[in-house]
Motif scaffolding. Structure first.
Motif, short mmCIF file in Angstrom:
data_model
loop_
_atom_site.label_atom_id
_atom_site.label_comp_id
_atom_site.label_asym_id
_atom_site.label_seq_id
_atom_site.Cartn_x
_atom_site.Cartn_y
_atom_site.Cartn_z
N GLU A 1 48.72 43.62 40.50
CA GLU A 1 49.06 42.40 41.31
C GLU A 1 48.43 41.25 40.87
O GLU A 1 47.65 40.38 40.39
CB GLU A 1 49.99 42.23 41.68
N CYS A 2 46.85 41.98 41.70
CA CYS A 2 45.54 40.90 41.60
C CYS A 2 44.72 41.84 41.17
O CYS A 2 44.66 40.24 40.35
CB CYS A 2 44.60 41.33 43.81
N GLU A 3 44.57 42.40 40.12
CA GLU A 3 43.67 42.34 39.53
C GLU A 3 44.84 42.18 37.85
O GLU A 3 43.96 41.24 37.46
CB GLU A 3 43.79 44.31 38.91
N VAL A 4 46.41 41.61 37.86
CA VAL A 4 46.62 40.60 36.43
C VAL A 4 46.48 38.90 37.21
O VAL A 4 45.86 39.00 36.30
CB VAL A 4 48.14 41.07 36.66
N MET A 5 46.05 39.31 38.77
CA MET A 5 45.87 37.56 38.50
C MET A 5 44.21 37.17 38.49
O MET A 5 44.33 35.85 37.77
CB MET A 5 46.10 37.16 40.25
N GLU A 6 43.44 38.06 38.44
CA GLU A 6 42.08 37.79 38.20
C GLU A 6 41.46 38.46 37.12
O GLU A 6 41.38 37.27 36.45
CB GLU A 6 40.82 39.11 38.65
N LEU A 7 42.89 39.20 35.66
CA LEU A 7 42.11 38.94 34.34
C LEU A 7 42.78 37.79 34.20
O LEU A 7 42.10 37.25 33.31
CB LEU A 7 42.55 40.56 33.92
N ARG A 8 43.82 37.26 34.43
CA ARG A 8 44.47 36.09 34.02
C ARG A 8 43.47 34.76 34.12
O ARG A 8 43.39 33.95 33.20
CB ARG A 8 45.52 35.47 34.58
N ALA A 9 43.37 35.33 35.33
CA ALA A 9 42.12 33.89 35.62
C ALA A 9 40.69 33.70 35.15
O ALA A 9 40.23 32.50 35.12
CB ALA A 9 41.92 33.91 36.83
N ASP A 10 40.08 34.09 34.23
CA ASP A 10 39.04 34.53 34.27
C ASP A 10 39.33 35.15 32.83
O ASP A 10 39.10 36.90 32.32
CB ASP A 10 38.30 36.04 35.01
N ARG A 11 38.97 34.44 31.25
CA ARG A 11 39.42 35.43 29.83
C ARG A 11 37.87 36.22 29.37
O ARG A 11 38.40 36.95 29.15
CB ARG A 11 39.54 34.58 29.35
N GLU A 12 37.15 35.87 30.16
CA GLU A 12 36.17 36.26 29.67
C GLU A 12 35.83 37.62 30.98
O GLU A 12 35.07 38.73 30.09
CB GLU A 12 34.51 35.32 30.35
N LEU A 13 35.92 37.83 31.26
CA LEU A 13 36.36 39.24 32.54
C LEU A 13 37.13 40.30 31.62
O LEU A 13 36.89 41.27 31.22
CB LEU A 13 36.57 38.67 34.06
N ALA A 14 38.50 39.24 31.88
CA ALA A 14 39.59 39.79 30.96
C ALA A 14 38.90 40.46 29.10
O ALA A 14 38.94 42.06 28.60
CB ALA A 14 40.74 39.09 30.40
N VAL A 15 37.67 39.72 28.22
CA VAL A 15 37.10 40.51 26.94
C VAL A 15 36.72 41.80 27.44
O VAL A 15 36.58 42.52 26.65
CB VAL A 15 36.61 38.98 26.51
N GLU A 16 35.65 41.30 28.42
CA GLU A 16 35.23 43.04 29.14
C GLU A 16 35.14 44.59 28.99
O GLU A 16 35.07 44.74 28.80
CB GLU A 16 33.99 42.15 29.53
N TYR A 17 36.53 43.51 29.93
CA TYR A 17 37.07 44.45 30.21
C TYR A 17 37.89 45.63 28.82
O TYR A 17 38.33 46.30 28.90
CB TYR A 17 38.45 44.16 31.04
N MET A 18 38.74 44.86 28.85
CA MET A 18 38.62 45.40 27.18
C MET A 18 37.94 46.27 26.25
O MET A 18 38.56 47.32 25.78
CB MET A 18 39.56 43.66 26.48
#
Length: 84
Positions: free
Chosen positions: A12-29
């Motif tokens: 749940e913390c990971e999902v919240m962090e990814l939702r809050a930081d799109r740039e991080l989410a893109v790099e993770y993807m």
């Protein structure tokens, strides 16, 4: 330790962090899609894709920013579909 940390899972913390930081989410993807091709990393990659899909209501909205196309996109969506 606050009650927040005791009541929220790592996922749940990971999902919240990814939702809050799109740039991080893109790099993770990007990293997760690359890792899908490595048997030693594919399970972790799948967990990341699941968290991203949960955070963004699917992977499609991140796709243009991550530059994911063709067989990489097919692999990612197929892996996610198999494990949902």
């Amino acid at each position: 330790m606050s009650n927040f940390f005791a009541s929220v899972s790592h996922h749940e913390c990971e999902v919240m962090e990814l939702r809050a930081d799109r740039e991080l989410a893109v790099e993770y993807m990007k990293m997760a899609i690359q890792a899908l091709g490595n048997p030693d990393e594919s399970a972790s990659a799948l967990r990341v894709l699941q968290a991203l899909a949960e955070a963004y209501g699917g992977l499609e909205s991140l796709r243009p920013d991550a530059g994911v196309n063709g067989s990489d996109w097919q692999s990612a969506t197929a892996a996610l579909a198999l494990h949902n």
